[in-house]
Design a protein around this motif. Structure first.
Motif, short mmCIF file in Angstrom:
data_model
loop_
_atom_site.label_atom_id
_atom_site.label_comp_id
_atom_site.label_asym_id
_atom_site.label_seq_id
_atom_site.Cartn_x
_atom_site.Cartn_y
_atom_site.Cartn_z
N ALA A 1 -1.37 4.84 -3.16
CA ALA A 1 -1.22 3.41 -3.47
C ALA A 1 -0.37 2.71 -2.42
O ALA A 1 -0.69 1.59 -1.99
N GLU A 2 0.72 3.35 -2.01
CA GLU A 2 1.59 2.76 -1.00
C GLU A 2 0.88 2.65 0.34
O GLU A 2 1.00 1.63 1.05
N LEU A 3 0.13 3.69 0.71
CA LEU A 3 -0.61 3.67 1.97
C LEU A 3 -1.67 2.58 1.97
O LEU A 3 -1.86 1.87 2.97
N LYS A 4 -2.37 2.42 0.86
CA LYS A 4 -3.41 1.39 0.79
C LYS A 4 -2.81 -0.01 0.87
O LYS A 4 -3.43 -0.91 1.45
N ALA A 5 -1.62 -0.18 0.30
CA ALA A 5 -0.94 -1.47 0.42
C ALA A 5 -0.57 -1.74 1.88
O ALA A 5 -0.72 -2.86 2.38
N GLU A 6 -0.11 -0.69 2.57
CA GLU A 6 0.21 -0.82 3.99
C GLU A 6 -1.05 -1.12 4.81
O GLU A 6 -1.02 -1.92 5.75
N ILE A 7 -2.15 -0.49 4.45
CA ILE A 7 -3.42 -0.72 5.16
C ILE A 7 -3.85 -2.17 5.01
O ILE A 7 -4.28 -2.81 5.99
N LEU A 8 -3.73 -2.72 3.80
CA LEU A 8 -4.08 -4.13 3.59
C LEU A 8 -3.20 -5.04 4.44
O LEU A 8 -3.69 -6.02 5.03
#
Length: 318
Positions: A119-126
């Motif tokens: 979840a944290e990585l996907k937020a960073e990706i966005l």
């Protein structure tokens, strides 16, 4: 429907036998334990709230871990199997699970931790994708977006709403000549510009640009936009790779799904047992359990307990 005749029961036993006695009562399933506080200071009660909180936390973590696993690996279950309900677990299976308990708790925590990481990585990706999109109109600019000018000049880098031609821009700022204007990119929505003027005219030029709804880029760096974009793309690749690795780790742990389900039952049983412990009156060597039992089950329970342990059983009308 006939009423079941109940009787109050008191069980007196040694503390060293507390665990097996309570486990037998739990399996017997006919005793409703109640709070019991003798009228003296020899007996006391044990605070079990911390232990029960730990069991409940493990249950919540395990439930979450199973839900996470099932998002990545659908359980192979036929329609008939799903209608059959929950499978009963034997005493032998529960006993065998004790050896896998610590590993299963660790597995639940790992699954939840991997999901949080994803979840944290996907937020960073966005966030990085948004930055990359903001940089795209500026990639032909070979200086950093935070460049402010030289000793004698002042630079303005930013955007104007709608599409502007170079001629229109020069016409709008003609009174401040000499100055240099470059269009970095343009579309129907906005025009990205670079303006360079003498420092003596900087304030006036900036006021004119503001009247044209000029805005600074949302990004600032010591690198050129192309260099920034390249660095962001590399970081995006690393984070997407990290997401894939975390997702693979979860699918690898899916083989422990049944143990995670068993952990939930195991901890519920322990929580129930500790709830009973919290209701017991205990001295240094002895504990007293009070509760209610159907009259028809008293003899069978008394025989089972006294056969295996040093136990005294009393009962009376409630």
């Amino acid at each position: 429907m006939a009423k079941v005749q109940m009787q109050r029961i008191y069980i007196y036993a040694l503390n060293k036998d507390r665990k097996p006695v309570l486990e037998r009562l739990q399996r017997f399933g006919a005793v409703e334990v109640s709070d019991f506080t003798p009228e003296d200071d020899i007996f006391g009660k044990t605070d079990v709230s911390k232990a029960i909180s730990g069991f409940e936390r493990n249950i919540e973590t395990s439930v979450e871990a199973v839900q996470i696993i099932e998002r990545y690996v659908r359980p192979k279950k036929s329609l008939l199997a799903s209608l059959a309900g929950k499978k009963d677990v034997s005493l032998e299976e529960y006993e065998a699970f004790k050896g896998r308990y610590n590993h299963t708790v660790e597995t639940a925590n790992r699954v939840v931790s991997y999901a949080k990481k994803i979840a944290e990585l996907k937020a960073e990706i966005l966030r990085l994708e948004a930055q990359a999109e903001m940089l795209m109109p500026w990639t032909s600019l070979d200086i950093p977006l935070n460049f402010s000018g030289t000793r004698h000049t002042r630079a303005f880098i930013g955007c104007l709403p709608r599409e502007w031609s170079l001629e229109a821009l020069y016409a709008e700022l003609a009174e401040f000549m000499p100055l240099n204007i470059d269009i970095i990119s343009s579309s129907k929505e906005q025009t990205c510009i670079f303006v360079l003027c003498h420092k003596t005219k900087a304030d006036a030029v900036y006021e004119a640009l503001r009247r044209m709804d000029f805005s600074h880029p949302g990004l600032s760096s010591g690198k050129s936009p192309a260099e920034q974009l390249n660095a962001i793309r590399q970081e995006l690749n690393e984070k997407r790779r990290a997401v894939s690795e975390a997702e693979k780790a979860i699918t690898d742990l899916a083989r422990f799904r049944d143990d995670l389900l068993l952990l939930q039952d195991y901890e519920r049983i322990r929580a129930d047992k500790y709830d009973v412990i919290g209701r017991l009156a205990q001295s240094r060597n002895v504990f007293i359990l009070s509760g209610y039992i159907p009259s028809r089950d008293i003899s069978r329970l008394e025989a089972e307990l006294t056969k295996n342990y040093l136990v005294a059983v009393e009962y009376e009308e409630p």
